[in-house]
Each structure stands twice: as structure tokens, then as C-alpha cells.
Design an enzyme around this catalytic site. Structure first.
Site, PDB file in Angstrom:
ATOM      1  N   ASP A 122       0.881  -1.162   0.000  1.00  0.00           N
ATOM      2  CA  ASP A 122       0.000   0.000   0.000  1.00  0.00           C
ATOM      3  C   ASP A 122       0.928   1.225   0.000  1.00  0.00           C
ATOM      4  O   ASP A 122       2.114   1.101   0.318  1.00  0.00           O
ATOM      5  CB  ASP A 122      -0.880  -0.035   1.249  1.00  0.00           C
TER       6      ASP A 122
ATOM      7  N   ASP B 189      -1.633  -0.945   6.076  1.00  0.00           N
ATOM      8  CA  ASP B 189      -1.847  -0.486   7.441  1.00  0.00           C
ATOM      9  C   ASP B 189      -3.258  -0.038   7.733  1.00  0.00           C
ATOM     10  O   ASP B 189      -3.670   0.003   8.887  1.00  0.00           O
ATOM     11  CB  ASP B 189      -0.899   0.683   7.764  1.00  0.00           C
TER      12      ASP B 189
ATOM     13  N   ASP C 238      -7.294  -1.935   4.033  1.00  0.00           N
ATOM     14  CA  ASP C 238      -6.360  -2.968   3.565  1.00  0.00           C
ATOM     15  C   ASP C 238      -6.684  -4.349   4.128  1.00  0.00           C
ATOM     16  O   ASP C 238      -6.072  -5.341   3.720  1.00  0.00           O
ATOM     17  CB  ASP C 238      -4.917  -2.599   3.970  1.00  0.00           C
TER      18      ASP C 238
END
Length: 640
Positions: free
Chosen positions: A323, A520, A524
Site C-alpha cells: 500500500d 496499514d 487494507d
């Protein structure tokens, strides 16, 4: 452990004395005399093995290493090989001691993590009095007092006092963190100075320390494929070798006796030697211990692995997806560049933006304050006009300051220098004259670039998956050096992209890839669950992400992934070494035993000796050196 070691040493000394006398005086004492002497030593050394074997047989668990040891040693007594029987039992006990020592050392490394759990909490009651209670009894919203040397019992916000917190047990970082009023204090951290009053935000069960302990305690329940294979292998292998030993003891003498005399003792000795060699304890002990040691080594570095299966998978990962926000970047706006006369531009922008609560405006004010610029406070008579979607206009002391985007400056007809950016650009004009611009972006973490370079040097393909716009994603991808990026992705689209990476569609591959995803945020959680290995940034990550992940990085640093990968690879390599070594030696000695080339002493080495060597090799997992990620991509990576 200490009592057991003393017992083994006493029995070893007694055996050495008895065996010396046996060699010198064998003919002067009848066989039953030597039977009594060696039986006494045997019982002293192996009474616990005899007990476990008998108990397991009663409970239906017959074919284990205890059963093999009892059958082999009692059988050796039956053929008058007293010294060999005692030696087998003694060396087996030495091997068991090494096993217990190694497992104990591994447990201590994880037990050190368990020590982060505070036993008490000092709560300030409504009457202002302090009460000592169990952390689980502290209610949300209570105020707890933490003095120097004490652990923070529950996650909360500092309401009074300031000091430093030692978070090394949580994050693996040795440098204390400064905290003051309004800042978060994580449970398990140790106050190194000052007195802190902390208002609790969570119940103890949901606090950081409680979650860490739960992760560690449940890690052992999830076995790696290699561990499951060894368990299944031993369940089939042990009865198979017992059956082969019986055939070896009975069938050849019967066949030979049909045409000539046969020496039953010789074939029974071969069968007993075969049994001693075949004991699978080297594999049954060393393989799980290797994974346990790897998990312990990772925990010391602030990396929580939820099971040996994930450690095994991490060693096989060939594609790493990230990410962007909060993972590669810091997840917070900050000023990254100022064009024009820096102090003048930043001061003017901050004076105008101090009236706005927008995150971009707050980052400009914060940057000005950090550089010591006195922007003052809002006074009466100042005219402030918010221009939604474009910027802000402020009239103060006869001066008009305009801060906004390119659209606003175009509308006002103010000439400006266009500044392409991966973030947000705020153009600044004073009295309709352009003076410069401030570039604000989500700052890249200090170690992101070097960590990505290191991961690529380890042979991993790196891909960034983000919901941010393409321009920002392209700039971050270029700066940190990831191989590929996908932008403007919703959570379900991230899952689809990870599935494509797993299937190998992105490269037209005919094989599946092993993909790890690092994230995080709460958005996600779905993709962390879908990836082969989900890695969550634990210290700042959302509860949902930590819950869905298989590996948790406690200090939110990408360089920890490098450490985790190295630990996983080394653990996997040690497991393979032990399997190949143990099976190889045993196969050779089993063949030698069947042809009467191997005696009982060689059998002892093939069983206990191999087990000890395998255990010592597995202990290397506990002693992996700390590795540092190179500060820049140009620096050579550290050696494993």
C-alpha cells in the site's frame, strides 16, 4: 532441568566406572551380576522414559520414540548386551537434555516479550486517591499514573506530564520516544523519566500489550507444512520400522534354519540396532524447534509472526505488494518544498492558512512554526474568505494574501509558475503579486527507498497498489524505486490486483506466484486476508489490519520486512538441512544395520548423535545476527 542434568552426570560417571570394571573383570563375575550393576544404572538414567512409554501404551499411543528406546534397550539386555543397552539410554537422555535446553532458550526469547505485560495499574479515583488494581479492571476513560521505571498498563493519551517511553519491547527500537500532553502512550512501554497521567482509551483486552501477547501465544498453534509433514511422517514411519525390525529378527533365521543352523541372537541384535537407528526424534524435535526459534528471533526485532506456516510462506514469497499511504509514506501531510524566497513565502502562506482547519493548511502552519516563524494569532478586523475547492483569501493590516490552487490564480488573472508535484501545491500571492509556492505531500518514510532496494536485491518483485491518483502514485513509485504500480484502486480492486499477481497474469506467467501484501489501513484488511502472506504495520496500523494480517511489524518500518525475510529464509534453510542430514544418515546406517555392518554404538550415533547435531543446528535460528538496511540504494546490502 538442573536436577535432570545432575542425574545424567551421575549416571554417566557410574556407567564409565562400571564399563571399565566390565572390560577388566568380565570373566570374574557371572552374567547376572553384571545384569544387576547395569540395570541399576539403566533404571537411574531411564526410569522416566520407561514411565512415559508405559503411560503412552495405556493411552493407545504406542509407536513413539519412548517405545522404540524401551524395546531396543530391553532387547539388548535380553541378548546380554548390557553396556550397549545402558549407553543407548544414557545418550538418548543426553539428546533429550539438549532438546529441552534448546527449547527453553527459544521460549525465553519469547518469554522476554511476555514480560511487557504490566501486573498492576495505578488508577486515580474520583476522590483523587490512587488505587492499585489489576489492569483488566481499569475502565475506559480512567486516569492512570505511570512513574519512572513503570510500564504503561493500558493504551491512552497523556493528559499531564511529559517524559520518554522505552518502546523497545514493542517495536524493537532502542531509542526512547518523547511524549507529552495529547500524545499517545502504548501499553507495555516503560516510562524512563517523569510522571505521566494517562487517560485510557481502550479496555485492557483491546490494548496493544494484550494483542501482542495473544498473537505470540497463538503462534505455536499454526504449524508449517514441514512440521505437519514430519508429524504425519513419524506416525507412519514409526510402526513401519517396528514391523521391519520384527521381520528382520524373525524371517531370516526361519529361512536359514530350514537348511542349516541359524544364530537367532545375531538377527535379533541386527533388529534391535535397526530400531535404535530408526528413532525419528531428530526430525520430530528439530524441525518444530527451528520454526519456534525463527519466530522467537523475529519477535526480538519487533516482528510478530502468527505461526510457523507464515514463516515458511514468507521464505517462498517472490512478489511483494505495498500500500502507499502509511506504508511507504508517513501517512501525514508535510511541506516538502518551497519555491521562491523560502522564509517570505512560508510566512505569508502560514499567516493566511492559520485561519483554516484543512489538513493542508495545518501542515503549512506546522512547518512555519518548526522553522521559528512568528505568525502571531488571529486579531479582530481581519477579513477571511474561504474559497471552497480553490483556497483562501485574507485581508490583514491593509495587505491581501491569496493562497490556493492553480484554478484560483487563473481565475484571478495572476501569473504564476506552474509546479507539477506528486502532492498538493499551494500558490501564494501578496497584493495580487505571485511570490512563490508551497508543495505539500505525504512524506516518504526515511527507510522506504533503501528497504525497497534491498528487497529487490533479494530477488523480490515489488508492486505498489494505492487508491491515490496516478500522478502521485507515479511520483512515489519513481522515488522509492518499486518495479510497478497500480493507482486509483478501491479495496475490492486491490484484492483483484493481488489475485492477478498470484495467478501470474501480470507477466503472462504459466505458474502461480507467492505474494505478500503490506498495508496499514482498515481498507487494507480484505487484501491482507487474500494475500498468501499479509503484513500489517502494527504500531500505527488499524485494528482490522492487524487482525487480518499474518505478520505484524511493530515499528512501522519497511526495513523490518528485510529482517523478516532473512529470518524466514534462514529458518527454512536450516529445516531443510536437518531433514536431509537426519534422513540421509539414518538411511545409510539402517542399511548397514540390516547387513550387520553397524553395531549398537554406531546406532547410538545415528539416533542420539544425529538428534543432537540437528538440535544444535536448529538453535542457530535463535542466534541470527541483527541486519541493518543500507541507508541508500547505492550502499551494498548487508551480508546474511
Amino acid at each position: 532441568m538442573k536436577a535432570r542434568l545432575i542425574r545424567i552426570i551421575i549416571c554417566l560417571v557410574a556407567f564409565a566406572a562400571a564399563f571399565s570394571c566390565y572390560l577388566a573383570l568380565e570373566a570374574r563375575m557371572p552374567w547376572w551380576g553384571w545384569l544387576i550393576v547395569f540395570s541399576a544404572i539403566y533404571l537411574g538414567a531411564g526410569y522416566d522414559v520407561l514411565f512415559r512409554a508405559g503411560r503412552n501404551i495405556i493411552h493407545g499411543k504406542v509407536f513413539d520414540e519412548n517405545f522404540l528406546m524401551v524395546v531396543a534397550t530391553v532387547g539388548a539386555f535380553c541378548i546380554l548386551e548390557f553396556a550397549e543397552a545402558v549407553a543407548v539410554m544414557l545418550f538418548y537422555q543426553v539428546g533429550e537434555y539438549f532438546q529441552d535446553y534448546a527449547v527453553g532458550k527459544s521460549r525465553k526469547s519469547i518469554a522476554a516479550l511476555m514480560d511487557i505485560c504490566p501486573e498492576t495499574a495505578c488508577v486515580i479515583g474520583e476522590d483523587g486517591e490512587e488505587r492499585i488494581v489489576d489492569p483488566s479492571e481499569v475502565e475506559v476513560g480512567s486516569v492512570v499514573v505511570v512513574r519512572a521505571g513503570e510500564r504503561v498498563p493500558i493504551d491512552g493519551v497523556v493528559t499531564d506530564g511529559s517524559g520518554y517511553l522505552d518502546c523497545s519491547a514493542l517495536t524493537g527500537e532502542s531509542e526512547p520516544i518523547a511524549v507529552g500532553v495529547g500524545e499517545t502512550a502504548l501499553s507495555g512501554a516503560i516510562s524512563t523519566s517523569g510522571v505521566l497521567k494517562i487517560k485510557t482509551e481502550k479496555p485492557y483486552a483491546d490494548s496493544t500489550v494484550s494483542k501482542i501477547l495473544d498473537l505470540v501465544e497463538n503462534a505455536a498453534a499454526k504449524k508449517a507444512k514441514a512440521e505437519n509433514f514430519i508429524t504425519r511422517f513419524a506416525a507412519i514411519y514409526t510402526p513401519a520400522v517396528v514391523f521391519c525390525a520384527v521381520i528382520l529378527a524373525v524371517l531370516p533365521p526361519l529361512i536359514i534354519a530350514y537348511s542349516s543352523s541359524a544364530v537367532w541372537t545375531d538377527w535379533i541384535t541386527r533388529a534391535l540396532t535397526f530400531l535404535v537407528v530408526s528413532c525419528p526424534c531428530a526430525l520430530v524435535i528439530s524441525v518444530p524447534m527451528s520454526f519456534f526459534g525463527g519466530i522467537g528471533a523475529a519477535s526480538r526485532r519487533g516482528i510478530l509472526v502468527k505461526g510457523g506456516n507464515y514463516l515458511e510462506l514468507l521464505a517462498k514469497v517472490d512478489t511483494l505488494a505495498f500500500d502507499k499511504t502509511g506504508t511507504i509514506t508517513k501517512g501525514a501531510f508535510e511541506v516538502i518544498n518551497v519555491s521562491g524566497e523560502r522564509e517570505k513565502v512560508l510566512y505569508s502562506a502560514a499567516c493566511a492558512e492559520r485561519f483554516s482547519t484543512h489538513p493542508v493548511a495545518r501542515s503549512i502552519v506546522t512547518a512555519a512554526e518548526k522553522e521559528g516563524l512568528d505568525i502571531g494569532v488571529a486579531n479582530e478586523g481581519i477579513a477571511v474568505t474561504e474559497l471552497p475547492g480553490r483556497g483562501i483569501e485574507v485581508h490583514e493590516n491593509g495587505c491581501k494574501t491569496l493562497c490556493g490552487n492553480a484554478k484560483l490564480f487563473t481565475e484571478r488573472g495572476i501569473e504564476f509558475e506552474n509546479a507539477p508535484s506528486r502532492g498538493t501545491v499551494v500558490y501564494v500571492a501578496v497584493d495580487e503579486k505571485y511570490i512563490g509556492s508551497v508543495e505539500i505531500a505525504d512524506g516518504i518514510k526515511d527507510d522506504s527507498k533503501s528497504a525497497v532496494a534491498e528487497l529487490k536485491s533479494l530477488g523480490l518483485r515489488t508492486v505498489m497498489l494505492t487508491g491515490d491518483r496516478k500522478e502521485a502514485a507515479a511520483a512515489v513509485a519513481a522515488e522509492v524505486g518499486v518495479d510497478e504500480y497500480r493507482a486509483e484502486l478501491l479495496p475490492d480492486m486491490k484484492v483483484a490486483e493481488v489475485e492477478k499477481l498470484i495467478d501470474g497474469d501480470a507477466q503472462g506467467e504459466g505458474r502461480k506466484n507467492t505474494v505478500a501484501f503490506v498495508g496499514d489501513g482498515i481498507n487494507d484488511a480484505p487484501v491482507l486476508s487474500r494475500a498468501d502472506v499479509g503484513i500489517a504495520m502494527g504500531a500505527l496500523g488499524s485494528d482490522a489490519a492487524i487482525e487480518a494480517a499474518d505478520v505484524v511489524l511493530m515499528n512501522d518500518s519497511l526495513s523490518q520486512i528485510v529482517s523478516a525475510r532473512r529470518i524466514a529464509k534462514k529458518t527454512s534453510r536450516i529445516v531443510k538441512e536437518n531433514i536431509i542430514f537426519a534422513l540421509g544418515v539414518k538411511l545409510i546406517v539402517l542399511i548397514l544395520a540390516a547387513f550387520a555392518i553397524a553395531n549398537m554404538w554406531l546406532a547410538v550415533f545415528a539416533d542420539v548423535g544425529v538428534a543432537i547435531l540437528a538440535i544444535l543446528n536448529a538453535m542457530r535460528c535463535l542466534n541470527m545476527r541483527e541486519t541493518k538496511v543500507a541507508a541508500s540504494a547505492s550502499e551494498p546490502p548487508p551480508k546474511e
